[in-house]
Design an enzyme around this catalytic site. Structure first.
Site, PDB file in Angstrom:
ATOM      1  N   ASP A 165       0.873  -1.180   0.000  1.00 60.14           N
ATOM      2  CA  ASP A 165       0.000   0.000   0.000  1.00 60.14           C
ATOM      3  C   ASP A 165       0.908   1.228   0.000  1.00 60.14           C
ATOM      4  OD1 ASP A 165      -2.002   1.854   0.112  1.00 60.14           O
ATOM      5  OD2 ASP A 165      -2.784   1.257   2.074  1.00 60.14           O
ATOM      6  N   ASP A 178       1.785   1.395   7.697  1.00 62.95           N
ATOM      7  CA  ASP A 178       0.665   0.658   7.079  1.00 62.95           C
ATOM      8  C   ASP A 178       1.147  -0.471   6.171  1.00 62.95           C
ATOM      9  OD1 ASP A 178      -1.411   1.857   8.330  1.00 62.95           O
ATOM     10  OD2 ASP A 178      -2.189   2.921   6.599  1.00 62.95           O
ATOM     11  N   ASN A 188       1.479   6.842   3.262  1.00 60.26           N
ATOM     12  CA  ASN A 188       2.183   5.826   4.027  1.00 60.26           C
ATOM     13  C   ASN A 188       3.698   5.976   3.998  1.00 60.26           C
ATOM     14  OD1 ASN A 188      -0.245   4.711   4.796  1.00 60.26           O
ATOM     15  ND2 ASN A 188      -0.317   3.320   3.059  1.00 60.26           N
TER      16      ASN A 188
END
Length: 263
Positions: free
Chosen positions: A189, A208, A194
């Site tokens: 992700d 994350d 992030n």
């Protein structure tokens, strides 16, 4: 159905789950992030972060990936994980840096985007494929895509460039992946929020990691660059590739962006 929900900083009052209130011990709780699955992240008064999600999201899987990746990469250290009937929570230690979509870096988008590209290259170079027990392969993600399509997922949930396709067309187009360019441990992700950026503008850390696993590096690259369009505006995607140190591969970019929407 509505258009894809982008994760963002909550702008309206947030109901703090009882588990998070207990973790805070009566001290202040600050909501800092809401994801597209109904999950919330809170900063506690002592600097810890508490990530909370509805049941079944899989924060234990993220905790396992953080613990594994932390041997080689800059990621948050897991302090506690738990669950009750209301949801799951994951508590991590503070880590220096601000999200690449913090107002500071939205005002300096080129600096943030360079940190995204360089940070992703460091991540891919550092994590050993041979020792990774986690999978993020096309085959696994296609199975997820088939499950989503069977549940009625379709164009209304995709980004604009794919909404002209119906599910059958999209599934047919995604059936045969391009040959693997370089197999790495992907973030899973790698969207702009992030990546954490240090105060000096350099890469600080990644957060994350719930989908971390082995895949072609373009599975991360295509989405990392795409996300700069959502978060920083047009014109920055190629800066991600340049900062990473790769020439844009338009075929792989198109493939992995469609796979992202479907899966």
């Amino acid at each position: 159905m509505s258009a894809p929900m982008l994760a963002s900083v909550p702008t309206e009052p947030v109901t703090v789950p009882e588990a998070v209130l207990a973790l805070a011990g009566g001290e202040a709780v600050t909501p800092v992030w809401r994801n597209g699955l109904g999950g919330l992240t809170f900063r506690l008064a002592d600097g810890r972060y508490a990530k909370w999600s509805p049941p079944g999201v899989g924060l234990r899987a993220e905790a396992e990936r953080l613990a594994w990746a932390g041997r080689w990469a800059r990621v948050p250290r897991v302090l506690e994980i738990g669950a009750d009937a209301e949801g799951e929570w994951l508590v991590t230690a503070p880590i220096p840096g601000r999200s690449a979509v913090d107002p500071r870096w939205l005002a300096e988008p080129a600096t943030a985007v360079v940190a995204i590209g360089r940070g992703l290259r460091l991540f891919h170079d550092a994590l050993p494929v041979a020792e990774c027990p986690f999978d993020w392969s096309v085959e696994r993600r296609l199975a997820q895509a088939d499950e989503r399509i069977a549940r009625g997922s379709g164009p209304a949930e995709w980004f604009a460039e794919h909404r002209h396709l119906d599910p059958e067309q999209a599934r047919a187009r995604i059936g045969e992946p391009p040959p693997i360019d370089r197999l790495v441990v992907c973030h899973g992700d790698a969207c702009a929020p992030n990546t954490l950026v240090a105060d000096d503008g350099g890469f600080a850390a990644h957060v994350d990691l719930g989908s971390l696993g082995i895949a072609d590096r373009w599975a991360d690259l295509a989405v990392a660059a795409w996300s700069t369009e959502w978060n920083h505006g047009p014109g920055y995607a190629d800066l991600v590739y340049e900062s990473y140190g790769v020439v844009p591969d338009r075929e792989r970019i198109a493939y992995y962006r469609l796979l992202w929407d479907l899966s």
